[in-house]
Design a protein around this motif. Structure first.
Motif, PDB file in Angstrom:
ATOM      1  N   ALA A  85       0.835  -1.203   0.000  1.00 36.14           N
ATOM      2  CA  ALA A  85       0.000   0.000   0.000  1.00 36.14           C
ATOM      3  C   ALA A  85       0.871   1.254   0.000  1.00 36.14           C
ATOM      4  N   ARG A  86       1.863   1.290   0.850  1.00 33.21           N
ATOM      5  CA  ARG A  86       2.724   2.470   0.967  1.00 33.21           C
ATOM      6  C   ARG A  86       3.461   2.755  -0.344  1.00 33.21           C
ATOM      7  N   LEU A  87       3.913   1.715  -1.025  1.00 29.90           N
ATOM      8  CA  LEU A  87       4.744   1.895  -2.209  1.00 29.90           C
ATOM      9  C   LEU A  87       3.962   2.032  -3.513  1.00 29.90           C
ATOM     10  N   GLY A  88       2.751   1.483  -3.578  1.00 24.18           N
ATOM     11  CA  GLY A  88       2.099   1.456  -4.873  1.00 24.18           C
ATOM     12  C   GLY A  88       0.673   1.952  -4.949  1.00 24.18           C
ATOM     13  N   TRP A  89       0.067   2.260  -3.811  1.00 23.50           N
ATOM     14  CA  TRP A  89      -1.347   2.628  -3.784  1.00 23.50           C
ATOM     15  C   TRP A  89      -1.657   3.803  -4.709  1.00 23.50           C
ATOM     16  N   GLY A  90      -0.840   4.824  -4.650  1.00 24.75           N
ATOM     17  CA  GLY A  90      -1.135   6.041  -5.400  1.00 24.75           C
ATOM     18  C   GLY A  90      -0.588   6.070  -6.813  1.00 24.75           C
ATOM     19  N   SER A  91       0.023   5.005  -7.269  1.00 22.09           N
ATOM     20  CA  SER A  91       0.641   5.017  -8.599  1.00 22.09           C
ATOM     21  C   SER A  91      -0.411   4.917  -9.701  1.00 22.09           C
ATOM     22  N   ASP A  92       0.025   5.252 -10.907  1.00 21.28           N
ATOM     23  CA  ASP A  92      -0.871   5.118 -12.062  1.00 21.28           C
ATOM     24  C   ASP A  92      -1.051   3.660 -12.482  1.00 21.28           C
TER      25      ASP A  92
ATOM     26  N   PRO B 280      -2.285   0.149 -11.711  1.00 19.41           N
ATOM     27  CA  PRO B 280      -3.217  -0.442 -10.740  1.00 19.41           C
ATOM     28  C   PRO B 280      -2.806  -1.839 -10.240  1.00 19.41           C
ATOM     29  N   ALA B 281      -1.674  -2.364 -10.685  1.00 22.15           N
ATOM     30  CA  ALA B 281      -1.312  -3.747 -10.361  1.00 22.15           C
ATOM     31  C   ALA B 281      -1.237  -3.987  -8.856  1.00 22.15           C
ATOM     32  N   ILE B 282      -0.700  -3.044  -8.108  1.00 23.02           N
ATOM     33  CA  ILE B 282      -0.587  -3.247  -6.659  1.00 23.02           C
ATOM     34  C   ILE B 282      -1.953  -3.165  -6.001  1.00 23.02           C
ATOM     35  N   ARG B 283      -2.781  -2.221  -6.417  1.00 27.53           N
ATOM     36  CA  ARG B 283      -4.129  -2.140  -5.851  1.00 27.53           C
ATOM     37  C   ARG B 283      -4.941  -3.377  -6.205  1.00 27.53           C
ATOM     38  N   GLN B 284      -4.617  -3.997  -7.333  1.00 33.64           N
ATOM     39  CA  GLN B 284      -5.321  -5.210  -7.758  1.00 33.64           C
ATOM     40  C   GLN B 284      -5.140  -6.337  -6.745  1.00 33.64           C
ATOM     41  N   VAL B 285      -4.013  -6.363  -6.065  1.00 34.06           N
ATOM     42  CA  VAL B 285      -3.789  -7.363  -5.010  1.00 34.06           C
ATOM     43  C   VAL B 285      -4.919  -7.268  -3.984  1.00 34.06           C
ATOM     44  N   PHE B 286      -5.229  -6.046  -3.560  1.00 31.31           N
ATOM     45  CA  PHE B 286      -6.281  -5.841  -2.565  1.00 31.31           C
ATOM     46  C   PHE B 286      -7.659  -6.101  -3.170  1.00 31.31           C
ATOM     47  N   THR B 287      -7.872  -5.627  -4.390  1.00 26.02           N
ATOM     48  CA  THR B 287      -9.158  -5.821  -5.064  1.00 26.02           C
ATOM     49  C   THR B 287      -9.494  -7.304  -5.174  1.00 26.02           C
ATOM     50  N   SER B 288      -8.528  -8.116  -5.573  1.00 28.12           N
ATOM     51  CA  SER B 288      -8.795  -9.545  -5.750  1.00 28.12           C
ATOM     52  C   SER B 288      -9.042 -10.253  -4.421  1.00 28.12           C
ATOM     53  N   GLN B 289      -8.582  -9.671  -3.315  1.00 21.99           N
ATOM     54  CA  GLN B 289      -8.893 -10.239  -2.002  1.00 21.99           C
ATOM     55  C   GLN B 289     -10.307  -9.862  -1.571  1.00 21.99           C
ATOM     56  N   PHE B 290     -10.723  -8.649  -1.886  1.00 21.03           N
ATOM     57  CA  PHE B 290     -12.040  -8.178  -1.472  1.00 21.03           C
ATOM     58  C   PHE B 290     -13.168  -8.733  -2.333  1.00 21.03           C
ATOM     59  N   MET B 291     -12.902  -8.913  -3.623  1.00 23.98           N
ATOM     60  CA  MET B 291     -13.961  -9.416  -4.507  1.00 23.98           C
ATOM     61  C   MET B 291     -13.364 -10.287  -5.600  1.00 23.98           C
ATOM     62  N   PRO B 292     -12.942 -11.504  -5.233  1.00 26.46           N
ATOM     63  CA  PRO B 292     -12.345 -12.390  -6.236  1.00 26.46           C
ATOM     64  C   PRO B 292     -13.296 -12.739  -7.376  1.00 26.46           C
ATOM     65  N   GLY B 293     -14.587 -12.652  -7.147  1.00 27.96           N
ATOM     66  CA  GLY B 293     -15.561 -12.995  -8.174  1.00 27.96           C
ATOM     67  C   GLY B 293     -15.985 -11.824  -9.044  1.00 27.96           C
ATOM     68  N   GLY B 294     -15.326 -10.685  -8.879  1.00 28.96           N
ATOM     69  CA  GLY B 294     -15.707  -9.501  -9.646  1.00 28.96           C
ATOM     70  C   GLY B 294     -15.310  -9.591 -11.107  1.00 28.96           C
ATOM     71  N   SER B 295     -16.010  -8.844 -11.932  1.00 35.73           N
ATOM     72  CA  SER B 295     -15.681  -8.764 -13.356  1.00 35.73           C
ATOM     73  C   SER B 295     -14.460  -7.858 -13.543  1.00 35.73           C
ATOM     74  N   LYS B 296     -13.879  -7.927 -14.728  1.00 30.98           N
ATOM     75  CA  LYS B 296     -12.730  -7.078 -15.043  1.00 30.98           C
ATOM     76  C   LYS B 296     -13.110  -5.594 -14.893  1.00 30.98           C
ATOM     77  N   GLU B 297     -14.294  -5.242 -15.336  1.00 29.12           N
ATOM     78  CA  GLU B 297     -14.753  -3.852 -15.253  1.00 29.12           C
ATOM     79  C   GLU B 297     -14.932  -3.416 -13.797  1.00 29.12           C
ATOM     80  N   LEU B 298     -15.484  -4.293 -12.989  1.00 27.29           N
ATOM     81  CA  LEU B 298     -15.664  -3.976 -11.567  1.00 27.29           C
ATOM     82  C   LEU B 298     -14.315  -3.832 -10.881  1.00 27.29           C
ATOM     83  N   TRP B 299     -13.387  -4.726 -11.209  1.00 28.65           N
ATOM     84  CA  TRP B 299     -12.038  -4.632 -10.639  1.00 28.65           C
ATOM     85  C   TRP B 299     -11.382  -3.309 -11.011  1.00 28.65           C
ATOM     86  N   GLN B 300     -11.493  -2.918 -12.286  1.00 24.50           N
ATOM     87  CA  GLN B 300     -10.893  -1.652 -12.716  1.00 24.50           C
ATOM     88  C   GLN B 300     -11.492  -0.475 -11.957  1.00 24.50           C
TER      89      GLN B 300
END
Length: 141
Positions: free
Chosen positions: A30-37, A39-59
Motif C-alpha cells: 500500500a505504501r509503495l504502490g497505492w497512489g501510482s498510475d 493499478p497492479a498493486i491495488r489489484q492485489v487488494f481488489t482480488s482479495q475483497f472481490m475475487p468474483g468480480g468482473s474485469k470492469e468492476l475490478w478496474q
C-alpha cells in the motif's frame, strides 16, 4: 449487525514469522504502490475483497481505492487494523447481534466470523454463499 467482521485481525492471529511478514508486505504494498498510475498493486487488494468480480468492476474498484485515500494513509490503516483484537469486548456485548460472513471470504476468513459470533452472547450467525468480502450485485448472498 456485523458483516465480514473478525474477533482478531491478521497480525494478532499470526503464528509464524511468515504470517507477520505477510501483514508487513501488505502494508508495504500500500505504501509503495497505492497512489501510482499502475493499478497492479491495488489489484492485489481488489482480488482479495472481490475475487468474483468482473474485469470492469475490478478496474473501477482499483481506481476507487486510489481516489479515496493516499498511499501513506492506506498503509497506516492497514497497519493499525492488523492489531485489532476484540475478544474480550465481544463477550461484553449485550445487544441482539446478527453476525453474517461469506463462506469464502479471506479478508477476514470465515472462521473469524464464526469466532466472533461465538463470543457475543445470544448472537445469531448466518453463513452467506459467496467468496467475496464485498458482495456483488446478483449474488444469492
Amino acid at each position: 449487525m456485523l458483516y465480514g467482521a473478525s474477533a482478531q485481525s491478521r497480525l494478532v492471529r499470526a503464528v509464524t514469522e511468515q504470517d507477520r511478514d505477510r501483514h508487513r508486505l501488505q502494508v508495504d504494498l500500500a505504501r509503495l504502490g497505492w497512489g501510482s498510475d499502475d493499478p497492479a498493486i491495488r489489484q492485489v487488494f481488489t482480488s482479495q475483497f472481490m475475487p468474483g468480480g468482473s474485469k470492469e468492476l475490478w478496474q473501477a474498484f482499483n481506481e476507487l481505492q486510489r481516489a479515496s485515500t493516499s498511499a501513506e494513509n492506506a498503509a497506516r490503516v492497514l497497519d493499525a487494523c492488523g492489531s485489532i483484537d476484540v475478544m474480550d469486548q465481544a463477550r461484553r456485548v449485550r445487544a441482539r447481534t446478527l453476525v453474517m460472513h461469506a463462506r469464502g471470504d479471506q479478508r477476514p476468513p470465515f472462521e473469524q466470523g464464526r469466532l466472533l459470533a461465538s463470543l457475543i452472547p445470544d448472537s445469531r450467525f448466518v453463513s452467506l454463499d459467496s467468496d467475496n468480502h464485498i458482495l456483488l450485485d446478483g449474488e444469492a448472498a
